[in-house]
Design an enzyme around this catalytic site. Structure first.
Site, PDB file in Angstrom:
ATOM      1  N   CYS A   1       0.876  -1.157   0.000  1.00 34.70           N
ATOM      2  CA  CYS A   1       0.000   0.000   0.000  1.00 34.70           C
ATOM      3  C   CYS A   1       0.921   1.216   0.000  1.00 34.70           C
ATOM      4  O   CYS A   1       2.116   1.085   0.274  1.00 34.70           O
ATOM      5  CB  CYS A   1      -0.880  -0.029   1.251  1.00 34.70           C
ATOM      6  SG  CYS A   1      -2.349   0.975   1.117  1.00 34.70           S
TER       7      CYS A   1
ATOM      8  N   CYS B   1      -4.162  -0.927  -2.428  1.00 35.99           N
ATOM      9  CA  CYS B   1      -4.679   0.421  -2.686  1.00 35.99           C
ATOM     10  C   CYS B   1      -4.369   0.789  -4.135  1.00 35.99           C
ATOM     11  O   CYS B   1      -3.405   0.306  -4.712  1.00 35.99           O
ATOM     12  CB  CYS B   1      -4.104   1.436  -1.712  1.00 35.99           C
ATOM     13  SG  CYS B   1      -2.395   1.903  -1.953  1.00 35.99           S
TER      14      CYS B   1
ATOM     15  N   CYS C   1       7.257  -0.914  -9.217  1.00 37.77           N
ATOM     16  CA  CYS C   1       7.799  -1.748  -8.137  1.00 37.77           C
ATOM     17  C   CYS C   1       9.304  -1.898  -8.277  1.00 37.77           C
ATOM     18  O   CYS C   1       9.839  -1.897  -9.381  1.00 37.77           O
ATOM     19  CB  CYS C   1       7.134  -3.118  -8.149  1.00 37.77           C
ATOM     20  SG  CYS C   1       5.401  -3.053  -7.650  1.00 37.77           S
TER      21      CYS C   1
END
Length: 167
Positions: free
Chosen positions: A7, A79, A87
């Site tokens: 998140c 989220c 990432c």
């Protein structure tokens, strides 16, 4: 299997998912949580909800994905903001899935509305995690896992009450 719940702030939903997953799973699977831009502290209402449910809260902390020392097999964003983040490379081969759940820390209104937002988010993630842990995770081919986890999210989303209703 190592699971990372991501998140943005790592204060509510991802913390809850980490705690519930580890509480419900057998020891061969483990979850962590992290944030792309961690706030640095867990929302106190998150800890209260976990304690109400009997889920251990010891060791839970808001942390960066840079602090995760294990390479995850599965990364689940909870989220919408984190789902759009690029990432880090160490997450390279991990199966990635998005289980978007509204942020209870952004709920407005009185105590009842805020309580309902936390209950809704926690129930939504609990439902998904229970369904995930009911799978034969050790036997499921890695290429089938993303679709199965997406189906869990879609099915659970259809069962959730409309916004504004108490779960």
């Amino acid at each position: 299997m190592n699971v990372l719940f991501l998140c943005t702030g790592n204060t509510c939903r991802s913390i809850y998912a980490e705690a519930v997953f580890n509480y419900l799973t057998e020891t061969r699977h483990h979850a962590w949580s992290a944030g792309s831009h961690p706030v640095g502290e867990v929302n106190p209402l998150t800890l209260i909800w976990l304690e109400k449910l009997g889920v251990p809260t010891r060791g839970l902390a808001s942390k960066s994905w840079d602090d995760i020392e294990v390479t995850p097999d599965v990364v689940i964003t909870v989220c919408d903001d984190a789902a759009g983040d690029a990432c880090p490379l160490f997450l390279g081969k991990a199966v990635r899935v998005h289980w978007g759940v509204p942020d209870p820390s952004k709920a407005e209104g009185g105590e009842a509305e805020i309580e309902a937002a936390f209950a809704g988010a926690f129930n939504a993630l609990h439902r998904r995690i229970k369904a995930m842990l009911a799978l034969p995770l050790d036997e499921l081919p890695a290429d089938a896992l993303p679709q199965v986890l997406e189906e869990i999210h879609q099915h659970a989303s259809q069962e959730e009450p409309p916004k504004g209703d108490t779960p």
